[in-house]
Design a protein around this motif. Structure first.
Motif, PDB file in Angstrom:
ATOM      1  N   LYS A  86      12.037 -12.076   3.725  1.00 52.46           N
ATOM      2  CA  LYS A  86      12.043 -10.721   4.298  1.00 52.46           C
ATOM      3  C   LYS A  86      10.741  -9.989   3.998  1.00 52.46           C
ATOM      4  O   LYS A  86      10.200  -9.279   4.842  1.00 52.46           O
ATOM      5  CB  LYS A  86      13.216  -9.902   3.740  1.00 52.46           C
ATOM      6  CG  LYS A  86      14.553 -10.226   4.366  1.00 52.46           C
ATOM      7  CD  LYS A  86      15.636  -9.350   3.744  1.00 52.46           C
ATOM      8  CE  LYS A  86      17.014  -9.723   4.247  1.00 52.46           C
ATOM      9  NZ  LYS A  86      18.068  -8.968   3.535  1.00 52.46           N
ATOM     10  N   ILE A  87      10.244 -10.154   2.774  1.00 48.87           N
ATOM     11  CA  ILE A  87       9.017  -9.467   2.364  1.00 48.87           C
ATOM     12  C   ILE A  87       7.801 -10.068   3.047  1.00 48.87           C
ATOM     13  O   ILE A  87       6.883  -9.359   3.465  1.00 48.87           O
ATOM     14  CB  ILE A  87       8.857  -9.528   0.823  1.00 48.87           C
ATOM     15  CG1 ILE A  87       9.934  -8.664   0.161  1.00 48.87           C
ATOM     16  CG2 ILE A  87       7.471  -9.053   0.385  1.00 48.87           C
ATOM     17  CD1 ILE A  87      10.053  -8.847  -1.337  1.00 48.87           C
ATOM     18  N   GLY A  88       7.786 -11.397   3.155  1.00 53.71           N
ATOM     19  CA  GLY A  88       6.635 -12.072   3.758  1.00 53.71           C
ATOM     20  C   GLY A  88       5.533 -12.341   2.755  1.00 53.71           C
ATOM     21  O   GLY A  88       4.358 -12.421   3.105  1.00 53.71           O
ATOM     22  N   VAL A 138       6.144  -3.879  -2.554  1.00 50.73           N
ATOM     23  CA  VAL A 138       6.256  -2.448  -2.840  1.00 50.73           C
ATOM     24  C   VAL A 138       6.977  -1.743  -1.698  1.00 50.73           C
ATOM     25  O   VAL A 138       7.898  -0.939  -1.923  1.00 50.73           O
ATOM     26  CB  VAL A 138       4.851  -1.838  -3.080  1.00 50.73           C
ATOM     27  CG1 VAL A 138       4.895  -0.313  -3.018  1.00 50.73           C
ATOM     28  CG2 VAL A 138       4.293  -2.301  -4.422  1.00 50.73           C
ATOM     29  N   ALA A 139       6.593  -2.066  -0.476  1.00 49.61           N
ATOM     30  CA  ALA A 139       7.228  -1.457   0.705  1.00 49.61           C
ATOM     31  C   ALA A 139       8.721  -1.791   0.749  1.00 49.61           C
ATOM     32  O   ALA A 139       9.560  -0.926   1.042  1.00 49.61           O
ATOM     33  CB  ALA A 139       6.531  -1.942   1.978  1.00 49.61           C
ATOM     34  N   PHE A 140       9.053  -3.030   0.444  1.00 44.82           N
ATOM     35  CA  PHE A 140      10.448  -3.487   0.441  1.00 44.82           C
ATOM     36  C   PHE A 140      11.273  -2.683  -0.561  1.00 44.82           C
ATOM     37  O   PHE A 140      12.377  -2.238  -0.268  1.00 44.82           O
ATOM     38  CB  PHE A 140      10.473  -4.980   0.096  1.00 44.82           C
ATOM     39  CG  PHE A 140      11.822  -5.632   0.246  1.00 44.82           C
ATOM     40  CD1 PHE A 140      12.233  -6.149   1.464  1.00 44.82           C
ATOM     41  CD2 PHE A 140      12.668  -5.753  -0.846  1.00 44.82           C
ATOM     42  CE1 PHE A 140      13.478  -6.768   1.596  1.00 44.82           C
ATOM     43  CE2 PHE A 140      13.914  -6.363  -0.731  1.00 44.82           C
ATOM     44  CZ  PHE A 140      14.321  -6.885   0.503  1.00 44.82           C
ATOM     45  N   ALA A 141      10.706  -2.473  -1.750  1.00 45.51           N
ATOM     46  CA  ALA A 141      11.406  -1.713  -2.801  1.00 45.51           C
ATOM     47  C   ALA A 141      11.559  -0.242  -2.421  1.00 45.51           C
ATOM     48  O   ALA A 141      12.609   0.365  -2.654  1.00 45.51           O
ATOM     49  CB  ALA A 141      10.659  -1.838  -4.123  1.00 45.51           C
ATOM     50  N   LEU A 142      10.518   0.349  -1.838  1.00 43.56           N
ATOM     51  CA  LEU A 142      10.582   1.758  -1.425  1.00 43.56           C
ATOM     52  C   LEU A 142      11.667   1.959  -0.363  1.00 43.56           C
ATOM     53  O   LEU A 142      12.434   2.922  -0.423  1.00 43.56           O
ATOM     54  CB  LEU A 142       9.230   2.221  -0.877  1.00 43.56           C
ATOM     55  CG  LEU A 142       8.093   2.349  -1.904  1.00 43.56           C
ATOM     56  CD1 LEU A 142       6.776   2.653  -1.201  1.00 43.56           C
ATOM     57  CD2 LEU A 142       8.397   3.436  -2.943  1.00 43.56           C
ATOM     58  N   LYS A 143      11.728   1.020   0.572  1.00 46.28           N
ATOM     59  CA  LYS A 143      12.732   1.098   1.637  1.00 46.28           C
ATOM     60  C   LYS A 143      14.135   1.070   1.035  1.00 46.28           C
ATOM     61  O   LYS A 143      15.026   1.803   1.464  1.00 46.28           O
ATOM     62  CB  LYS A 143      12.540  -0.071   2.604  1.00 46.28           C
ATOM     63  CG  LYS A 143      13.306   0.061   3.904  1.00 46.28           C
ATOM     64  CD  LYS A 143      12.949  -1.057   4.858  1.00 46.28           C
ATOM     65  CE  LYS A 143      13.707  -0.910   6.171  1.00 46.28           C
ATOM     66  NZ  LYS A 143      13.399  -2.011   7.102  1.00 46.28           N
ATOM     67  N   LYS A 148      10.315   6.798   2.587  1.00 53.18           N
ATOM     68  CA  LYS A 148       9.520   6.398   3.754  1.00 53.18           C
ATOM     69  C   LYS A 148       8.069   6.231   3.334  1.00 53.18           C
ATOM     70  O   LYS A 148       7.573   6.970   2.481  1.00 53.18           O
ATOM     71  CB  LYS A 148       9.651   7.440   4.866  1.00 53.18           C
ATOM     72  CG  LYS A 148      11.059   7.480   5.443  1.00 53.18           C
ATOM     73  CD  LYS A 148      11.206   8.544   6.502  1.00 53.18           C
ATOM     74  CE  LYS A 148      12.634   8.522   7.050  1.00 53.18           C
ATOM     75  NZ  LYS A 148      12.904   9.665   7.914  1.00 53.18           N
ATOM     76  N   TYR A 149       7.400   5.284   3.939  1.00 53.69           N
ATOM     77  CA  TYR A 149       6.043   4.965   3.479  1.00 53.69           C
ATOM     78  C   TYR A 149       5.089   4.700   4.635  1.00 53.69           C
ATOM     79  O   TYR A 149       5.498   4.394   5.755  1.00 53.69           O
ATOM     80  CB  TYR A 149       6.083   3.725   2.570  1.00 53.69           C
ATOM     81  CG  TYR A 149       6.634   2.495   3.251  1.00 53.69           C
ATOM     82  CD1 TYR A 149       5.821   1.665   4.019  1.00 53.69           C
ATOM     83  CD2 TYR A 149       7.989   2.176   3.151  1.00 53.69           C
ATOM     84  CE1 TYR A 149       6.336   0.554   4.662  1.00 53.69           C
ATOM     85  CE2 TYR A 149       8.510   1.073   3.793  1.00 53.69           C
ATOM     86  CZ  TYR A 149       7.674   0.260   4.539  1.00 53.69           C
ATOM     87  OH  TYR A 149       8.189  -0.834   5.187  1.00 53.69           O
ATOM     88  N   LYS A 150       3.818   4.844   4.305  1.00 52.52           N
ATOM     89  CA  LYS A 150       2.732   4.417   5.195  1.00 52.52           C
ATOM     90  C   LYS A 150       1.752   3.607   4.366  1.00 52.52           C
ATOM     91  O   LYS A 150       1.521   3.903   3.192  1.00 52.52           O
ATOM     92  CB  LYS A 150       2.010   5.618   5.807  1.00 52.52           C
ATOM     93  CG  LYS A 150       2.729   6.249   6.990  1.00 52.52           C
ATOM     94  CD  LYS A 150       1.839   7.269   7.683  1.00 52.52           C
ATOM     95  CE  LYS A 150       2.580   7.994   8.790  1.00 52.52           C
ATOM     96  NZ  LYS A 150       2.925   7.103   9.919  1.00 52.52           N
ATOM     97  N   PHE A 151       1.183   2.578   4.981  1.00 51.94           N
ATOM     98  CA  PHE A 151       0.114   1.821   4.338  1.00 51.94           C
ATOM     99  C   PHE A 151      -1.212   2.515   4.613  1.00 51.94           C
ATOM    100  O   PHE A 151      -1.429   3.034   5.714  1.00 51.94           O
ATOM    101  CB  PHE A 151       0.037   0.397   4.903  1.00 51.94           C
ATOM    102  CG  PHE A 151       1.221  -0.462   4.571  1.00 51.94           C
ATOM    103  CD1 PHE A 151       1.342  -1.065   3.323  1.00 51.94           C
ATOM    104  CD2 PHE A 151       2.221  -0.692   5.511  1.00 51.94           C
ATOM    105  CE1 PHE A 151       2.424  -1.870   3.017  1.00 51.94           C
ATOM    106  CE2 PHE A 151       3.311  -1.496   5.218  1.00 51.94           C
ATOM    107  CZ  PHE A 151       3.415  -2.091   3.966  1.00 51.94           C
TER     108      PHE A 151
END
Length: 252
Positions: A86-88, A138-143, A148-151
């Protein structure tokens, strides 16, 4: 835990002499009384050399993966754990009894467990600096934590990415969790830091740096000056290292 045979574990990466992993595991094995188990650095200039590494030593049982190979190593693996898929990105490889290579991601657990005690109600939006393999965990954990996040990237290539030039005062005020997933500031280049407008930071901000050497990076120091809560990546590394060790020692 009983030590029955020679076992080798290691870290796969590029220019990784600075890494904490070898020292951490060497100390761990010493405390466990292991004399046949070792942890080494597999420092390779390109991912193509990975096959040479694993073909040259049949005592290898597990490998951690760091910059820049967390994504590049994936085609070399036989299986992926569902979270890693899922993370890739992969940061842990287990050599199974059947001779397969299975990829896992323990970064996500390490990051989540070390940052979540610092989350406050107003922390609803995050900026992730960098777009490499670690940033995906990091994005996976924040979700998972409903943030909500932006790179933030030097070369934005999707709707979820913005450039450093786009970081206005308004954006910095809104996105008050900022995570540095770039190598900027790592020893020996300790004077470097991501190019964000630090003047807009406040006590409402939470800054997390995946770097742990030095303990207080310029990124974190600039946040601290503005009253922000700051946290480095050392605990994250300890947690992910122990998660890796647990995976390597599963009987599967």
């Amino acid at each position: 835990m009983e030590e029955r045979k020679n076992r080798t574990f290691g870290l796969l990466g590029k220019d990784i002499s600075y890494s904490f992993s070898r020292g951490y595991f060497t100390e761990k094995f010493k405390n466990l009384g292991f004399t046949k188990t070792k942890y080494v650095n597999f420092d390779i200039p390109k991912i193509d050399d990975f096959t040479t590494v694993i073909n040259n030593d049949d005592s290898i049982c597990g490998i951690n993966v760091t910059i820049p190979y967390k994504e590049e190593v994936m085609p070399y693996l036989d299986k992926l754990d569902k979270t890693a898929k899922k993370i890739g990105a992969v940061n842990t490889i287990k050599f199974t009894k059947r001779g397969n290579l299975k990829g896992y991601n323990t970064d996500v657990v390490g990051f989540e467990k070390s940052i979540s005690p610092f989350f406050k109600k107003h922390h609803k939006f995050a900026l992730i600096l960098g777009t490499g393999g670690a940033s995906k965990a990091v994005a996976f954990a924040l979700k998972r934590n409903n943030i909500k996040y932006k790179f933030v990237s030097r070369n934005p290539s999707s709707k979820k990415e913005i450039s450093y030039q786009d970081l206005t005062e308004e954006i910095i005020n809104k996105y008050n969790v900022i995570i540095n997933c770039t190598p900027l500031g790592t020893s020996p280049n300790v004077n470097m830091c991501p190019a964000i407008p630090y003047q807009h930071l406040s006590e409402k901000h939470l800054l997390f740096d995946l770097i742990y050497n030095p303990e207080l990076t310029v990124f974190l120091a600039k946040g601290k000056e503005k009253g922000a809560t700051v946290k480095n990546g050392y605990q994250m590394l300890e947690i992910q290292a122990e998660e890796s060790w647990a995976i390597w020692n599963q009987s599967k």
